[in-house]
Design a protein around this motif. Structure first.
Motif, PDB file in Angstrom:
ATOM      1  N   VAL A  14       0.828  -1.204   0.000  1.00  0.00           N
ATOM      2  CA  VAL A  14       0.000   0.000   0.000  1.00  0.00           C
ATOM      3  C   VAL A  14       0.865   1.258   0.000  1.00  0.00           C
ATOM      4  O   VAL A  14       0.613   2.196  -0.762  1.00  0.00           O
ATOM      5  N   LEU A  15       1.902   1.275   0.850  1.00  0.00           N
ATOM      6  CA  LEU A  15       2.775   2.444   0.914  1.00  0.00           C
ATOM      7  C   LEU A  15       3.528   2.626  -0.398  1.00  0.00           C
ATOM      8  O   LEU A  15       3.661   3.749  -0.910  1.00  0.00           O
ATOM      9  N   GLU A  16       4.007   1.513  -0.967  1.00  0.00           N
ATOM     10  CA  GLU A  16       4.717   1.583  -2.241  1.00  0.00           C
ATOM     11  C   GLU A  16       3.811   2.122  -3.346  1.00  0.00           C
ATOM     12  O   GLU A  16       4.209   2.983  -4.136  1.00  0.00           O
ATOM     13  N   ASP A  17       2.576   1.630  -3.384  1.00  0.00           N
ATOM     14  CA  ASP A  17       1.617   2.117  -4.383  1.00  0.00           C
ATOM     15  C   ASP A  17       1.350   3.606  -4.202  1.00  0.00           C
ATOM     16  O   ASP A  17       1.270   4.359  -5.180  1.00  0.00           O
ATOM     17  N   SER A  18       1.209   4.028  -2.952  1.00  0.00           N
ATOM     18  CA  SER A  18       0.880   5.419  -2.657  1.00  0.00           C
ATOM     19  C   SER A  18       1.982   6.374  -3.074  1.00  0.00           C
ATOM     20  O   SER A  18       1.723   7.540  -3.390  1.00  0.00           O
ATOM     21  N   LEU A  19       3.215   5.893  -3.075  1.00  0.00           N
ATOM     22  CA  LEU A  19       4.342   6.707  -3.532  1.00  0.00           C
ATOM     23  C   LEU A  19       4.508   6.627  -5.047  1.00  0.00           C
ATOM     24  O   LEU A  19       4.617   7.632  -5.737  1.00  0.00           O
ATOM     25  N   GLU A  20       4.477   5.399  -5.563  1.00  0.00           N
ATOM     26  CA  GLU A  20       4.772   5.186  -6.978  1.00  0.00           C
ATOM     27  C   GLU A  20       3.689   5.747  -7.893  1.00  0.00           C
ATOM     28  O   GLU A  20       3.950   6.036  -9.062  1.00  0.00           O
ATOM     29  N   VAL A  21       2.470   5.909  -7.374  1.00  0.00           N
ATOM     30  CA  VAL A  21       1.387   6.450  -8.202  1.00  0.00           C
ATOM     31  C   VAL A  21       1.705   7.868  -8.684  1.00  0.00           C
ATOM     32  O   VAL A  21       1.157   8.338  -9.672  1.00  0.00           O
ATOM     33  N   LEU A  22       2.652   8.521  -8.001  1.00  0.00           N
ATOM     34  CA  LEU A  22       3.021   9.888  -8.382  1.00  0.00           C
ATOM     35  C   LEU A  22       3.769   9.929  -9.704  1.00  0.00           C
ATOM     36  O   LEU A  22       3.672  10.903 -10.449  1.00  0.00           O
ATOM     37  N   TRP A  23       4.548   8.872 -10.005  1.00  0.00           N
ATOM     38  CA  TRP A  23       5.341   8.892 -11.245  1.00  0.00           C
ATOM     39  C   TRP A  23       5.060   7.704 -12.176  1.00  0.00           C
ATOM     40  O   TRP A  23       5.428   7.761 -13.345  1.00  0.00           O
ATOM     41  N   ALA A  24       4.391   6.666 -11.675  1.00  0.00           N
ATOM     42  CA  ALA A  24       4.083   5.517 -12.534  1.00  0.00           C
ATOM     43  C   ALA A  24       2.671   5.010 -12.247  1.00  0.00           C
ATOM     44  O   ALA A  24       2.472   3.853 -11.861  1.00  0.00           O
ATOM     45  N   PRO A  25       1.661   5.865 -12.438  1.00  0.00           N
ATOM     46  CA  PRO A  25       0.291   5.468 -12.096  1.00  0.00           C
ATOM     47  C   PRO A  25      -0.219   4.253 -12.873  1.00  0.00           C
ATOM     48  O   PRO A  25      -0.942   3.427 -12.312  1.00  0.00           O
ATOM     49  N   ALA A  26       0.164   4.122 -14.141  1.00  0.00           N
ATOM     50  CA  ALA A  26      -0.302   2.978 -14.939  1.00  0.00           C
ATOM     51  C   ALA A  26       0.155   1.669 -14.312  1.00  0.00           C
ATOM     52  O   ALA A  26      -0.617   0.706 -14.197  1.00  0.00           O
ATOM     53  N   THR A  27       1.411   1.628 -13.887  1.00  0.00           N
ATOM     54  CA  THR A  27       1.958   0.425 -13.258  1.00  0.00           C
ATOM     55  C   THR A  27       1.211   0.092 -11.975  1.00  0.00           C
ATOM     56  O   THR A  27       0.854  -1.065 -11.712  1.00  0.00           O
ATOM     57  N   VAL A  43      -3.737   4.497   5.426  1.00  0.00           N
ATOM     58  CA  VAL A  43      -2.315   4.854   5.383  1.00  0.00           C
ATOM     59  C   VAL A  43      -2.127   6.330   5.049  1.00  0.00           C
ATOM     60  O   VAL A  43      -1.333   7.031   5.693  1.00  0.00           O
ATOM     61  N   LEU A  44      -2.856   6.814   4.046  1.00  0.00           N
ATOM     62  CA  LEU A  44      -2.728   8.220   3.652  1.00  0.00           C
ATOM     63  C   LEU A  44      -3.206   9.154   4.758  1.00  0.00           C
ATOM     64  O   LEU A  44      -2.600  10.206   5.004  1.00  0.00           O
TER      65      LEU A  44
END
Length: 240
Positions: A14-27, A43-44
């Motif tokens: 969840v934390l990884e998704d919440s960070l990575e969505v900023l630069w790789a939302p499709a992934t 978490v947010l």
């Protein structure tokens, strides 16, 4: 070989998704398309509570400006402005705003999800309501960055130049004096800034990935959702 494949296909946390969505939302949306939204909101929200408590002093000028602006608007509308216990009322107002900001992921997820779902319905894009809330929640992450930006500006900007929380906007609204600007114009321009644009991009990509539709359809849904949110923001202004 199968173990390596399984490891590479493993969903992020969840934390990884919440960070990575900023630069790789499709992934992020591809690997988390069926996940529940509750943990992301939790978490947010936990992160925002920590940020708000840690930076309250830096955010205070914006909260004070918001309170002062409300007092000005009340006076203009002929409503009685309290003359006693002003500091207590100011403190309550600050904490109320701080709590509201801390719940950004929840409010943005639910309200944004409803709006995104309605926008998808308007253009006949197959998007379930729960998935719309999921998209809107992850699309709220740039707003978290926005609060960090506000805190940084609170440390650098002269408090006398702050007239509302819009003074921290990375968009045209920051150049308006909220005390004298037309409320409708301020509401419209307040919906145009870097973090809102970031939100629109993530929403567009999220809709296209999760609804399995074209990127252009995702953009249409996202822009319509943004327009609907601006209209909803304008309604209280137009009705007063």
């Amino acid at each position: 070989m199968s173990e390596i494949t399984t490891s590479s296909d493993k969903s992020g946390g969840v934390l990884e998704d919440s960070l990575e969505v900023l630069w790789a939302p499709a992934t992020v949306f591809q690997r988390s398309a069926t996940r529940g939204v509750g943990m992301y909101m939790l978490v947010l929200t936990a992160f925002l509570i920590i940020v708000m408590l840690a930076t309250k002093g830096l955010l205070q000028p914006y909260m004070d400006a918001n309170y002062d602006l409300q007092m000005i608007k009340m006076a203009e509308q002929g409503k009685p402005v309290p003359t006693e216990g002003l500091e207590t009322i100011r403190s309550i107002s600050s904490w109320t705003l701080l709590i509201g900001w801390s719940l950004t992921a929840v409010f943005s997820g639910i309200a944004g999800g409803i709006i995104t779902w309605l926008a998808a319905k308007l253009v006949r894009t197959p998007l379930a309501f729960g998935r719309a809330v999921f998209i809107a929640t992850l699309a709220s992450v740039p707003r978290v960055i926005g609060f960090l930006s506000m805190a940084v500006q609170g440390a650098l900007v002269n408090p006398d130049t702050i007239t509302s929380p819009f003074s921290a906007s990375l968009g045209p609204a920051r150049f308006l004096d909220a005390r004298t600007a037309n409320s409708a114009v301020l509401a419209i321009l307040g919906g145009i800034d870097l973090f809102t644009a970031w939100n629109i991009v993530i929403t567009a990509i999220g809709v296209s990935v999760i609804a399995k539709t074209s990127r252009s359809s995702g953009w249409i849904v996202s822009v319509i959702a943004w327009a609907l949110s601006v209209i909803l923001t304008l309604l209280p202004v137009l009705l007063t």
